[in-house]
Design an enzyme around this catalytic site. Structure first.
Site, PDB file in Angstrom:
ATOM      1  N   THR A  79       2.751  -0.205   2.873  1.00 16.61           N
ATOM      2  CA  THR A  79       3.530  -0.149   1.639  1.00 16.61           C
ATOM      3  C   THR A  79       3.737   1.318   1.278  1.00 16.61           C
ATOM      4  O   THR A  79       2.827   2.127   1.441  1.00 16.61           O
ATOM      5  CB  THR A  79       2.824  -0.865   0.469  1.00 16.61           C
ATOM      6  N   CYS A  80       4.914   1.646   0.817  1.00 16.73           N
ATOM      7  CA  CYS A  80       5.191   3.014   0.370  1.00 16.73           C
ATOM      8  C   CYS A  80       4.316   3.287  -0.843  1.00 16.73           C
ATOM      9  O   CYS A  80       4.398   2.590  -1.862  1.00 16.73           O
ATOM     10  CB  CYS A  80       6.658   3.159   0.013  1.00 16.73           C
ATOM     11  N   VAL A  81       3.467   4.291  -0.741  1.00 22.12           N
ATOM     12  CA  VAL A  81       2.497   4.553  -1.806  1.00 22.12           C
ATOM     13  C   VAL A  81       3.170   4.905  -3.123  1.00 22.12           C
ATOM     14  O   VAL A  81       2.764   4.428  -4.183  1.00 22.12           O
ATOM     15  CB  VAL A  81       1.460   5.612  -1.372  1.00 22.12           C
ATOM     16  N   ALA A  84       4.754   1.770  -4.566  1.00 19.94           N
ATOM     17  CA  ALA A  84       3.700   0.831  -4.956  1.00 19.94           C
ATOM     18  C   ALA A  84       3.049   1.255  -6.277  1.00 19.94           C
ATOM     19  O   ALA A  84       2.845   0.423  -7.165  1.00 19.94           O
ATOM     20  CB  ALA A  84       2.656   0.725  -3.851  1.00 19.94           C
TER      21      ALA A  84
END
Length: 130
Positions: A79-81, A84
């Site tokens: 997941t793209c931090v 997210a």
């Protein structure tokens, strides 16, 4: 010819068909003998990594399905931090760094930066976006 694929998902687990279509596509390409190396969840797609998702008993549990696919076929779920964090999907490390009381990133998912997406864009034969 067997190809290496990566999937980018921008749609949430529920509310649109994007993530479910990506899951079905992923299962099919694995059945056909192709390799799926990584699924990168971006924008609202990061909601697929929410451990607190609880669909009704008669609904398809897409989060659990992604987890099972990853475990069975050695697929990385990233997941793209940044996306997210903006949407309240917090990994354990990010919770500590931001002094938050808990985390809710589902097991089997990792948080990564856009460098992880760039890496897979350069290494996969095909990248499909949903």
């Amino acid at each position: 010819m067997r190809l290496t694929y990566a999937i980018v998902i921008n749609g949430p687990a529920y509310g649109t068909q994007a993530a479910r279509s990506a899951y079905q596509f992923s299962c099919t390409l694995i059945e056909l003998g192709h390799t799926l190396t990584r699924v990168f969840f971006y924008q609202d797609g990061v909601l697929n990594g929410n451990a607190l998702t609880a669909p009704a008993s008669d609904e398809f549990d897409l989060v659990a399905a992604w987890q099972q696919l990853a475990q069975t076929h050695n697929v990385e779920l990233h997941t793209c931090v940044a996306a997210a964090l903006r949407r309240g999907i917090i990994g354990e490390q990010e919770a500590q760094q931001n002094q938050l009381p808990s985390h809710n990133l589902a097991s089997g998912f990792e948080q990564a930066g856009l460098g992880g997406l760039t890496e897979v864009l350069l290494s996969a034969d095909r990248v499909i976006q949903f």
